[in-house]
Design an enzyme around this catalytic site. Structure first.
Site, PDB file in Angstrom:
ATOM      1  N   PHE A  30       1.069  -1.370  -0.170  1.00 49.76           N
ATOM      2  CA  PHE A  30      -0.056  -0.121   0.095  1.00 49.76           C
ATOM      3  C   PHE A  30       1.079   1.005  -0.150  1.00 49.76           C
ATOM      4  CE2 PHE A  30       1.123  -0.351   4.163  1.00 49.76           C
ATOM      5  CZ  PHE A  30       0.736   1.362   4.974  1.00 49.76           C
ATOM      6  N   LYS A  31       2.422   1.302   0.583  1.00 51.33           N
ATOM      7  CA  LYS A  31       2.880   2.032   0.559  1.00 51.33           C
ATOM      8  C   LYS A  31       2.965   2.532  -0.949  1.00 51.33           C
ATOM      9  CE  LYS A  31       3.918   1.751   4.784  1.00 51.33           C
ATOM     10  NZ  LYS A  31       5.232   0.893   5.417  1.00 51.33           N
TER      11      LYS A  31
END
Length: 440
Positions: free
Chosen positions: A106-107
């Site tokens: 998700f980064k």
């Protein structure tokens, strides 16, 4: 819009200035002076919008003084050019898969958005910026790939030796060029301490222009609010949004959960949040006792959440105006052991047709199950899936007794040569290394 420090002892600055500084001069984190509330008409129509369209409308109030609308549209379309998927696992439980970006975590949302904003800012000013990043896992790879070869930007990644997965390490240590990886003989909290101290080092900052791509940076935080709106839009599209949703958020430094709270204050309909952690349970303990007690982090199989003093807790307090009761009303805390995490991975794999959860997502999913059981709720529960299971093969394969196939694009990454510099956890060692990097 202006941005102020959570400690309220620094002058208000523009978005780009807050992004460039990372940390405010008084040591606080930047937050918007006022939280913009978007019209109810927008929220009721989001089912018709793509992810970039949602991101554009949510980002516009923060960036309208910095970028033209056309430029902002280009930024979000380039940053979010990969899919977001929501998997329904039955009984009103859903998993929002945020791991379909370039580094399978998700980064990628925050790193790619920020990289493009730094690129836009670099075109306005002929300055070189050095970005410092402390990472306990996926942030390093996402930032490395997001900023790779971005003109006018150097990146220095700090990660704890032996405490990230082999794939995570390869993703952040094999690129070279403007990316330098420092392997710190310590834990994540040591890495984070070094970064924070560097920002407050007057002598260093007079010689090097520093910024951060950790979740302490407002430009990393902002895009973490966008996918909450996308998840609600998905429920609307499926015709099942009869009750407000509950979000279960695997939490380490708490930027992800803070992004959700921010989205809710902007008007997105959300009932409740679950702060789901591993043995590093500082925030769940606070939510139960009212006592915030930072402590040394404990190593677990969900390593990206091994944080003993989460930076974004100050932002959470800021958003809830320092009210413990307001925070408790909106957030419940849960924490689980490695054994419970493994059991959840196995249970879901066996009961949901072979569906795999990474160790972080498993913690969030278990919290959602427990919350539903405790509250007998009809609300839909959405667990944020923070990383692709393949990134944690060493943990998952022994649990399910099966091999996880590695995507072809990652095979070459594992074969690449690791390029790192090793340092101890003393600040003097880090500062000396940083000066040498910038002298090159």
């Amino acid at each position: 819009m202006k941005f102020i420090s959570t400690r309220n002892n620094s002058s208000a600055v523009s978005f780009f200035e807050a992004m460039r500084r990372g940390l405010a001069p008084d040591g606080g984190l930047y937050m918007p002076e006022q939280i913009p509330v978007i019209s109810e008409g927008f929220w009721s129509s989001i089912s018709d919008k793509s992810f970039p369209e949602i991101a554009f409308e949510m980002a516009k109030p923060y960036l309208e003084d910095e970028l033209t609308e056309n430029t902002l549209r280009d930024v979000v379309e380039e940053a979010f050019n990969f899919p977001v998927r929501m998997k329904s696992l039955g009984n009103r439980h859903h998993v929002l898969e945020l791991f379909h970006g370039p580094t399978l975590a998700f980064k990628d949302f925050g790193a790619r958005f920020m990289a493009r904003l730094f690129s836009e800012n670099a075109q306005k000013k002929s300055e070189e910026v050095t970005i410092l990043v402390a990472t306990s896992g996926d942030t390093g790879g996402a930032v490395a790939h997001g900023f790779y070869k971005v003109p006018g930007v150097r990146v220095c990644l700090l990660y704890p030796k032996g405490k990230v997965s082999p794939l995570q390490e390869k993703q952040m240590t094999t690129l070279g060029e403007n990316i330098t990886a420092l392997e710190v003989d310590g834990v994540f909290d040591d890495c984070q301490r070094l970064v924070k101290k560097a920002f407050l080092d007057k002598e260093l900052n007079e010689k090097i222009q520093l910024s951060s791509a950790n979740s302490i940076n407002i430009a990393r935080l902002l895009p973490q609010s966008f996918y909450y709106a996308f998840a609600v839009a998905e429920l609307m599209n499926r015709g099942v949004l009869s009750e407000l949703p509950v979000f279960s958020v695997p939490s380490g430094n708490f930027g992800n959960l803070t992004g959700g709270v921010l989205a809710g204050l902007m008007g997105l309909p959300i009932k409740h949040f679950l702060a789901a952690t591993n043995a590093n349970d500082v925030v769940p303990y606070y939510l139960k006792s009212g006592d915030f007690k930072p402590k040394d982090s404990v190593q677990t199989i969900s390593n990206a959440m091994d944080v003993g003093n989460p930076s974004n807790f100050s932002r959470m307090k800021f958003l809830f105006k320092g009210s413990e009761s307001m925070m408790r009303c909106k957030i419940s805390g849960y924490s689980y052991s490695d054994e419970e995490t493994r059991q959840t991975i196995m249970d879901v794999f066996e009961e949901k047709g072979g569906y795999l959860l990474c160790p972080h997502t498993a913690i969030g999913y278990r919290a959602a199950i427990e919350y539903q059981s405790e509250n007998n709720t009809d609300n839909h529960l959405i667990t944020l899936a923070t990383a692709h299971p393949v990134k944690f093969r060493d943990v998952i394969e022994p649990v399910i007794d099966k091999k996880i196939e590695l995507p072809s694009r990652l095979n070459s990454t594992l074969k690449n040569e690791k390029k790192t510099l090793s340092i101890d956890k003393r600040y003097e060692s880090f500062k000396e290394q940083l000066m040498q990097i910038n002298a090159c």
